[in-house]
Motif scaffolding. Structure first.
Motif, PDB file in Angstrom:
ATOM      1  N   HIS A 416       0.847  -1.186   0.000  1.00 44.63           N
ATOM      2  CA  HIS A 416       0.000   0.000   0.000  1.00 44.63           C
ATOM      3  C   HIS A 416       0.886   1.241   0.000  1.00 44.63           C
ATOM      4  CE1 HIS A 416      -3.762  -2.244   0.780  1.00 44.63           C
ATOM      5  NE2 HIS A 416      -2.899  -3.120   1.261  1.00 44.63           N
ATOM      6  N   PRO A 417       0.994   1.915  -1.150  1.00 47.36           N
ATOM      7  CA  PRO A 417       1.916   3.053  -1.277  1.00 47.36           C
ATOM      8  C   PRO A 417       1.534   4.210  -0.352  1.00 47.36           C
ATOM      9  CG  PRO A 417       1.189   2.268  -3.432  1.00 47.36           C
ATOM     10  CD  PRO A 417       0.316   1.613  -2.417  1.00 47.36           C
ATOM     11  N   LEU A 418       2.450   5.155  -0.283  1.00 47.08           N
ATOM     12  CA  LEU A 418       2.237   6.351   0.513  1.00 47.08           C
ATOM     13  C   LEU A 418       0.979   7.074   0.060  1.00 47.08           C
ATOM     14  CD1 LEU A 418       5.931   7.551   0.309  1.00 47.08           C
ATOM     15  CD2 LEU A 418       4.823   6.716   2.397  1.00 47.08           C
ATOM     16  N   SER A 419       0.184   7.545   1.016  1.00 48.34           N
ATOM     17  CA  SER A 419      -1.020   8.300   0.694  1.00 48.34           C
ATOM     18  C   SER A 419      -1.346   9.238   1.844  1.00 48.34           C
ATOM     19  CB  SER A 419      -2.202   7.357   0.416  1.00 48.34           C
ATOM     20  OG  SER A 419      -2.548   6.621   1.581  1.00 48.34           O
ATOM     21  N   GLY A 420      -2.257  10.153   1.591  1.00 50.53           N
ATOM     22  CA  GLY A 420      -2.581  11.140   2.605  1.00 50.53           C
ATOM     23  C   GLY A 420      -1.445  12.126   2.777  1.00 50.53           C
ATOM     24  N   THR A 421      -1.133  12.461   4.016  1.00 45.74           N
ATOM     25  CA  THR A 421      -0.063  13.403   4.326  1.00 45.74           C
ATOM     26  C   THR A 421       1.035  12.696   5.109  1.00 45.74           C
ATOM     27  OG1 THR A 421      -1.587  15.281   4.382  1.00 45.74           O
ATOM     28  CG2 THR A 421       0.542  15.560   5.477  1.00 45.74           C
ATOM     29  N   ILE A 422       2.251  12.795   4.626  1.00 48.31           N
ATOM     30  CA  ILE A 422       3.420  12.245   5.311  1.00 48.31           C
ATOM     31  C   ILE A 422       4.155  13.434   5.927  1.00 48.31           C
ATOM     32  CG2 ILE A 422       5.436  10.780   5.132  1.00 48.31           C
ATOM     33  CD1 ILE A 422       2.747   9.439   4.330  1.00 48.31           C
ATOM     34  N   THR A 423       4.180  13.494   7.244  1.00 43.34           N
ATOM     35  CA  THR A 423       4.766  14.615   7.972  1.00 43.34           C
ATOM     36  C   THR A 423       6.136  14.226   8.495  1.00 43.34           C
ATOM     37  OG1 THR A 423       2.581  15.409   8.640  1.00 43.34           O
ATOM     38  CG2 THR A 423       4.467  16.190   9.919  1.00 43.34           C
ATOM     39  N   VAL A 424       7.153  14.971   8.053  1.00 42.31           N
ATOM     40  CA  VAL A 424       8.536  14.720   8.492  1.00 42.31           C
ATOM     41  C   VAL A 424       9.013  16.034   9.101  1.00 42.31           C
ATOM     42  CG1 VAL A 424      10.832  13.932   7.785  1.00 42.31           C
ATOM     43  CG2 VAL A 424       8.798  13.094   6.579  1.00 42.31           C
ATOM     44  N   ASP A 425       8.983  16.139  10.420  1.00 42.81           N
ATOM     45  CA  ASP A 425       9.131  17.438  11.072  1.00 42.81           C
ATOM     46  C   ASP A 425      10.131  17.398  12.216  1.00 42.81           C
ATOM     47  OD1 ASP A 425       8.327  20.175  11.860  1.00 42.81           O
ATOM     48  OD2 ASP A 425       7.472  19.156  13.609  1.00 42.81           O
ATOM     49  N   GLY A 426      11.016  18.398  12.246  1.00 38.98           N
ATOM     50  CA  GLY A 426      11.865  18.624  13.405  1.00 38.98           C
ATOM     51  C   GLY A 426      12.959  17.602  13.619  1.00 38.98           C
ATOM     52  N   ASN A 427      13.368  16.905  12.575  1.00 41.78           N
ATOM     53  CA  ASN A 427      14.375  15.854  12.723  1.00 41.78           C
ATOM     54  C   ASN A 427      15.780  16.409  12.522  1.00 41.78           C
ATOM     55  OD1 ASN A 427      12.564  13.339  12.884  1.00 41.78           O
ATOM     56  ND2 ASN A 427      11.794  14.408  11.083  1.00 41.78           N
ATOM     57  N   THR A 428      16.730  15.832  13.242  1.00 48.13           N
ATOM     58  CA  THR A 428      18.140  16.196  13.134  1.00 48.13           C
ATOM     59  C   THR A 428      18.923  14.978  12.653  1.00 48.13           C
ATOM     60  OG1 THR A 428      18.021  17.886  14.854  1.00 48.13           O
ATOM     61  CG2 THR A 428      20.186  16.942  14.403  1.00 48.13           C
ATOM     62  N   LEU A 429      19.665  15.159  11.562  1.00 48.27           N
ATOM     63  CA  LEU A 429      20.412  14.070  10.931  1.00 48.27           C
ATOM     64  C   LEU A 429      21.889  14.435  10.927  1.00 48.27           C
ATOM     65  CD1 LEU A 429      18.032  13.552   7.863  1.00 48.27           C
ATOM     66  CD2 LEU A 429      17.859  12.534  10.140  1.00 48.27           C
ATOM     67  N   VAL A 430      22.708  13.587  11.524  1.00 51.87           N
ATOM     68  CA  VAL A 430      24.137  13.860  11.686  1.00 51.87           C
ATOM     69  C   VAL A 430      24.942  12.736  11.028  1.00 51.87           C
ATOM     70  CG1 VAL A 430      25.990  14.328  13.334  1.00 51.87           C
ATOM     71  CG2 VAL A 430      23.637  15.005  13.886  1.00 51.87           C
ATOM     72  N   ARG A 431      25.763  13.094  10.059  1.00 54.29           N
ATOM     73  CA  ARG A 431      26.611  12.120   9.348  1.00 54.29           C
ATOM     74  C   ARG A 431      25.765  10.975   8.778  1.00 54.29           C
ATOM     75  NH1 ARG A 431      29.253  13.351  14.066  1.00 54.29           N
ATOM     76  NH2 ARG A 431      28.341  11.469  14.963  1.00 54.29           N
ATOM     77  N   THR A 432      24.646  11.317   8.154  1.00 52.64           N
ATOM     78  CA  THR A 432      23.769  10.293   7.580  1.00 52.64           C
ATOM     79  C   THR A 432      23.803  10.349   6.062  1.00 52.64           C
ATOM     80  OG1 THR A 432      21.860  11.770   7.780  1.00 52.64           O
ATOM     81  CG2 THR A 432      22.249  10.225   9.585  1.00 52.64           C
TER      82      THR A 432
END
Length: 711
Positions: A416-432
């Motif tokens: 079941h593919p992505l649908s609706g709203t995908i919320t990606v908020d306030g994340n911190t990514l270090v050496r990724t």
């Protein structure tokens, strides 16, 4: 622009701090970590290194300290503590110990170290190498130490590479809840010698609607538990109550109301066998259940969840040294909350949602701290509806993965593919981000991947901090190589500090809007915009962006970390491999065929519908002096004249005529090639050829369109 989270690496301490406008990323942890490379040592510091399959590349911070037998590393305690956990590696097939010194005095206790749980091979996974080099071992010190005390680790009987030390003040064992059923009352052996499996089963059966108490001690289970429902399993704390088993709960369904908390489950999984349910939980806990305060280690997967787990809460747990995922919501997850957990050294995705059989819906990963997943992503969302990934701190992805992946990779059907709203908020990514050997190019810190189907959901990426990505910050890709669209994406509010290559790596058709994205320390160029196999990726500037306006100039090469944008070769075909679009196409004769470098493939417009046009995005404004237009050289292509108008644009919106409508003769006797000279001073990014007539066929046709800076 939203104020971004700031990542601080000082004295070996990795923390995330945030202004009052936004919550800090990551979990609130009961321990403080100190990197070995920041400590005093008689050993050898290794790294930094991002090369898959090296010891340093899997280390926290991509650095560690190697100790020969007799050498030591000395930490300064960052806080009051009475317990220590050490992430370490020893050579394959070896074991030894670490002597522990506090302020120069050696403790009677030592920390056993072994390669037993390390050096995992997964040859069935394309692109994998031997991995999972590190392990974790813990010790109650038997005394209290204070901030500023010196704690040294000394290798004995083996070479030991020390990565990081966690200092913790462990509370005393909790008391037995009133009315609870103790597993020892049913015959469980707290020495760990006897088999306590039946005692646990009997206690669960007796305590329906109540609490099963697991007193301090070690308990050995030889088979998994099932039929677990309407019960609380509670220990005296994860340092005090320890269950030794590789399969704790394995059940396809449950009526729910299961609450598991405050003990450790430590397995004996030394290799990854995907057909084995070597998991803390395999299947379902049922609705309205919870898992909290657990220490999970040496398993294949922490929680592999299928069936009904509605409104499950998984919080404040530690996941260490799994050979596969930390947690996977394997379809049908509704209202699940995974928050405040710490995950280190997972052998696949640390946290994943995979919408197989039924979609994961209205579920979230929030405020988790994830470090060193050594074969995949920190967080992966594979399909699902209305999913949230918020305020997570993710560091040091190693191979075949990004910090966060938002993906339509299905693996199996029904998906079941992505649908609706995908919320990606306030994340911190270090050496990724990491090199993908299957693609022979890198994966970005945050990846949107239309692997098996186009992105139709609204993907909203906000308030992101990306620091020290070895390659790119944001990647848009169709990982299956089919050129499916990654679209409907908004990136609003991001701080990018030091990327090895680019800020935006767009390699599939699609579209994204960027607002308030600032970048410093960009390694090669701001943007790599080279969709494969054809088409265009539209970057809309929503305002407030800075530091990443340049575009990588050569789609025939990948930017390397720290490489400056090369000056274009004046003899290079600027149009080759660039995104191409058209007003129409006939059958398989798509626009990309005119820029693929193959003179025998070709674009053909819709028939009997002049005028028709072909548009090519050169990536940035270029001084173009000459066009070479080709048809297949075969004699089967009879001579013909096409009437072509050449137009140019710097922004893709406003067009000017560069060369007015002219008839060009294509003749196989002369190679079916014509040259169009452009006026001096011509500079354009978007090249458009408008065809208004063709004496050989009622359509526009080009097998190659070449653009050169030279006359």
């Amino acid at each position: 622009m939203p104020t971004a989270v700031t990542v601080v690496l000082a004295a070996g301490l990795l923390t995330a701090t945030a202004p009052t406008a936004h919550a800090a990323a990551g979990a609130t942890l009961p321990f403080t970590s100190v990197e070995a490379e920041s400590a005093t040592t008689t050993g050898t510091r290794i790294g930094p290194d991002h090369t898959q399959g090296t010891l340093a590349s899997e280390a926290s911070g991509r650095q560690a300290v190697r100790l020969a037998s007799g050498q030591r590393v000395e930490f300064t305690a960052p806080r009051a503590a009475n317990a220590l956990n050490v992430a370490y590696s020893v050579p394959d097939g070896q074991s030894g110990s670490l002597n522990v010194y506090v302020n120069g005095t050696r403790l009677a206790k030592t920390i056993a170290v072994t390669s037993k749980y390390s050096y995992v091979d997964t040859g069935w996974i394309p692109g994998s190498k031997t991995h999972h080099f590190y392990d974790n071992a813990r010790l109650l010190l038997g005394q209290n130490i204070q901030a500023g005390d010196k704690v040294a680790l000394e290798a004995t009987n083996a070479q030991v590479t020390v990565d990081v030390a966690d200092f913790e003040q462990v509370a005393g064992a909790a008391s037995r809840p009133a009315g609870s059923v103790s597993v020892t009352s049913k015959g469980a052996d707290p020495s760990g010698q006897g088999d306590s499996t039946q005692a646990f089963r009997d206690a669960i059966a007796s305590a329906q609607g109540g609490v099963v108490w697991i007193p301090p001690g070690e308990y050995r289970l030889t088979s998994s538990l099932s039929g677990v429902q309407n019960v609380t399993l509670q220990g005296a704390g994860s340092w005090h109550s320890i269950v030794r088993t590789s399969r704790f709960i394995d059940q396809a369904s449950s009526s729910g109301g299961v609450h598991i908390k405050d003990f450790a489950v430590i397995g004996e999984v030394t290799e990854r066998v995907d057909s084995n349910p070597d998991n803390f939980v395999n299947g379902s806990l049922g609705p309205n259940s919870s898992v909290s305060g657990m220490w999970l280690q040496h398993l294949k997967v922490g929680l592999w969840l299928m069936g009904n787990n509605d409104n499950l809460v998984v919080e404040n747990n530690r996941f260490l040294d799994m050979t596969a995922d930390g947690l996977n919501l394997n379809g049908n997850a509704r209202g699940v909350r995974v928050r405040g957990n710490f995950l280190r050294n997972q052998g696949d995705d640390a946290l994943a949602m995979w919408s197989l059989n039924a979609p994961d819906t209205d579920s979230s990963f929030e405020n988790n701290t994830i470090t060193q997943p050594n074969l995949a992503n920190g967080i992966a969302i594979y399909g699902g509806t209305d999913i949230t990934v918020r305020n997570n701190l993710i560091s040091d992805t190693n191979a075949l993965g990004s910090g966060i992946a938002i993906s339509n990779q299905k693996f199996l059907d029904p998906f079941h593919p992505l649908s609706g709203t995908i919320t990606v908020d306030g994340n911190t990514l270090v050496r990724t981000g990491a090199m993908n050997p299957n693609w022979n190019h890198p994966m970005g810190a945050l990846r949107v991947d239309s692997y098996d189907s186009a992105i139709e959901a609204q993907v909203k990426i906000t308030n992101t901090t990306i620091t020290d990505s070895p390659y790119s910050a944001f990647e848009f890709v169709s990982g299956g190589g089919r050129g499916l669209a990654a679209k409907n994406v908004t990136v609003d509010g991001a701080t990018v500090r030091t990327t090895g290559t680019v800020v935006v790596q767009a390699e599939t058709p699609g579209a994204a809007t960027f607002r308030n994205v600032t970048a410093t320390g960009v390694g090669a160029a701001g943007i790599y915009n080279c969709p494969y196999p054809a088409g265009s990726f539209t970057l809309t500037d929503g305002g407030g962006n800075s530091g990443w306006s340049s575009t990588w100039s050569d789609c025939s090469t990948w930017p390397q970390p720290g490489q400056s944008n090369p000056d274009p070769d004046p003899a290079r075909n600027l149009a080759k491999g660039r995104p191409a679009t058209a007003t129409g196409s006939q059958d398989v004769y798509t626009p990309g065929k005119a820029v693929d470098g193959d003179v025998n493939s070709y674009w053909e417009s819709g028939n009997n519908a002049f005028p028709q046009s072909l548009t090519i995005d050169l990536g940035s404004s270029q001084p173009v002096r000459r066009l070479v237009l080709k048809l297949p050289p075969s004699s089967a292509w009879g001579a013909r004249t096409q009437t072509v108008t050449v137009l140019g644009s710097t922004d893709g919106s406003t067009w000017s005529t560069v060369v007015g409508a002219t008839g060009y003769r294509f003749d196989p006797a002369t190679g079916n090639t014509v040259t169009v000279a452009l006026p001096a001073g011509t500079s354009l990014r978007h090249l458009r050829l408008s065809v208004s007539a063709n004496t050989g066929w009622p359509a526009g046709q080009f097998s190659e369109v070449e653009a050169y800076q030279t006359s």
